[in-house]
Design a protein around this motif. Structure first.
Motif, short mmCIF file in Angstrom:
data_model
loop_
_atom_site.label_atom_id
_atom_site.label_comp_id
_atom_site.label_asym_id
_atom_site.label_seq_id
_atom_site.Cartn_x
_atom_site.Cartn_y
_atom_site.Cartn_z
N TRP A 230 0.60 -1.07 0.06
CA TRP A 230 -0.05 0.19 -0.04
C TRP A 230 0.87 1.55 -0.20
O TRP A 230 0.41 2.03 -0.29
N GLU A 231 1.77 1.09 0.76
CA GLU A 231 3.45 2.52 0.26
C GLU A 231 3.48 2.91 -0.87
O GLU A 231 3.43 3.35 -1.40
N SER A 232 4.06 1.88 -1.42
CA SER A 232 4.11 1.69 -3.25
C SER A 232 3.21 2.28 -3.55
O SER A 232 3.23 3.27 -4.26
N LYS A 233 1.83 2.19 -3.75
CA LYS A 233 0.93 2.30 -4.22
C LYS A 233 0.46 3.85 -3.86
O LYS A 233 0.09 4.88 -4.45
N TRP A 234 0.72 4.17 -2.86
CA TRP A 234 0.69 5.39 -2.06
C TRP A 234 1.44 6.91 -2.96
O TRP A 234 1.08 7.38 -3.32
N ILE A 235 3.14 5.95 -2.73
CA ILE A 235 4.05 6.73 -3.48
C ILE A 235 3.51 7.15 -4.76
O ILE A 235 3.46 8.10 -5.77
N ILE A 237 0.25 7.20 -6.18
CA ILE A 237 -0.25 7.55 -6.55
C ILE A 237 0.07 9.17 -6.35
O ILE A 237 -0.53 10.04 -7.36
N GLN A 238 0.42 9.14 -5.22
CA GLN A 238 1.57 10.24 -4.91
C GLN A 238 2.21 10.98 -6.43
O GLN A 238 1.96 12.40 -6.59
N ASN A 239 2.55 10.12 -7.12
CA ASN A 239 3.48 10.71 -7.94
C ASN A 239 2.38 11.12 -9.02
O ASN A 239 2.55 12.05 -10.20
N THR A 240 1.02 10.01 -9.37
CA THR A 240 0.52 10.17 -11.16
C THR A 240 -0.04 11.56 -9.99
O THR A 240 -0.37 12.54 -11.19
N ALA A 241 -0.54 12.27 -9.01
CA ALA A 241 -0.60 13.09 -8.61
C ALA A 241 -0.22 14.02 -8.65
O ALA A 241 -1.04 15.22 -9.25
N ALA A 242 1.25 14.55 -8.64
CA ALA A 242 2.36 15.33 -8.78
C ALA A 242 2.19 15.46 -10.67
O ALA A 242 1.93 16.93 -11.22
N GLU A 243 2.16 14.44 -11.26
CA GLU A 243 2.22 14.49 -12.53
C GLU A 243 1.27 15.26 -12.86
O GLU A 243 0.95 16.24 -13.95
N LYS A 244 0.08 14.59 -12.52
CA LYS A 244 -1.65 15.53 -13.12
C LYS A 244 -1.78 16.95 -12.41
O LYS A 244 -2.15 17.59 -12.78
N THR A 245 -1.31 16.68 -11.77
CA THR A 245 -0.62 18.71 -10.93
C THR A 245 -0.08 19.77 -11.94
O THR A 245 -0.56 20.34 -12.20
N LEU A 246 0.56 19.10 -11.85
CA LEU A 246 1.76 19.42 -13.36
C LEU A 246 0.82 20.04 -14.35
O LEU A 246 1.27 20.79 -15.05
N LEU A 247 0.60 19.03 -14.86
CA LEU A 247 0.20 19.06 -16.04
C LEU A 247 -1.75 19.83 -15.91
O LEU A 247 -1.55 20.88 -17.16
#
Length: 309
Positions: A230-235, A237-247
């Motif tokens: 779940w930590e890897s999934k959370w990381i 998700i955080q990376n995806t959220a950062a990419e989505k935020t940057l986009l």
């Protein structure tokens, strides 16, 4: 069905009357003589009828008397039957009482015989007991002499029963001590058995605790693996959220640049907030639609190459 008396007498008279006189007599005898004969016949018939009536009455009286005698005999027979039944009942009762007395006497005789047998067996048993005691007395005679000698050496005992009583007391005490020792041994064995059961129960409990510890360790490892996953999934998700935020930031910057270009082209001051991306995109969309309409109108207004001189 009974025939009436008048019919009976008429039939009897017809039977007793002479037959018809031949025709040759009727022609020869005078009429008066025939009448006298007829009258004489009637008188004879009346006489015979009276005789028959008297005989019938006599017979009826005899029958009535006979019936009375028969009824009297029947009553006598009934009385005899009643007396005979009573006699039979009395005889049966006397026979029953005699049988009961005989049965009671046989029972008493059998009881007396059993009692006599029991007394004989008891007598034989007493005789055997007497012989056994006599043999025991003869066998214990040396012991008695020995007790006499011991009593002479022990001045604290005056009589043999005192010595025997002392010995019996010591024997009883020894038996009580042995009984107490057996009880203590039984208690000790029971305590050892309880201790062994407790040890076995402790070993079982330790084994159970070890098994539960192993199960808990397995569950802990599984929980750790789930946590890492779940930590890897959370990381991720955080990376995806950062990419989505940057986009999203880039998209908003592009929308803002387009909106500013539209406002510069229209020479209008910006009327929307910087954060209103949807409004900005709507304005850009309207500008593009207006520009497309204007270009379409210009194309329609331009002359075709065939219409030129």
């Amino acid at each position: 069905m009974a025939v009436p008396w008048e019919e009976y007498f008429r039939l009897a008279l017809q039977e007793k009357m002479p037959e018809k006189i031949p025709e040759q007599n009727e022609d020869t005898l005078p009429l008066v003589l025939r009448l006298l004969e007829k009258r004489q016949e009637l008188v004879d018939a009346d006489r015979r009828l009276q005789a028959q009536r008297e005989a019938c009455q006599t017979m009826m009286a005899a029958r009535k008397q006979r019936w009375e005698q028969l009824e009297q005999k029947e009553r006598e027979l009934k009385g005899s039957f009643v007396r005979f039944d009573k006699f039979l009942q009395d005889s049966e009762a006397r026979r029953g009482r005699a049988l009961r007395r005989a049965a009671e006497e046989r029972l008493q005789a059998s009881r007396r015989e059993a009692e006599a047998l029991r007394l004989r067996a008891q007598r034989d048993e007493l005789r055997r007991e007497r012989a056994r005691l006599q043999r025991r007395l003869e066998r214990l005679e040396p012991c008695a002499r020995l007790l006499g000698q011991v009593l002479e050496q022990l001045p604290e005992f005056q009589e043999v029963p005192e010595l025997v009583a002392r010995f019996d007391g010591l024997a009883d005490m020894k038996a009580a001590l042995r009984l107490a020792e057996r009880g203590r041994r039984a208690e000790l064995e029971e305590a050892r058995a309880r201790l062994q059961r407790l040890r076995d129960a402790g070993q079982d409990e330790l084994l159970g605790q070890g098994q539960r510890r192993a199960q808990l360790l397995e569950r802990l490892e599984a929980a750790r693996e789930r946590t890492l996953r779940w930590e890897s999934k959370w990381i991720q998700i955080q990376n995806t959220a950062a990419e989505k935020t940057l986009l999203l930031g880039r998209t908003r910057m592009a929308a803002l640049n387009l909106f500013q270009l539209v406002r510069q082209h229209k020479r209008q001051a910006p009327a929307l907030a910087v954060e209103d991306t949807e409004g900005q995109l709507q304005q850009v969309k309207l500008f593009i639609l207006d520009l497309s309409t204007m270009l379409a109108n210009l194309r329609q207004a331009e002359p075709t190459p065939a219409s030129q001189p």
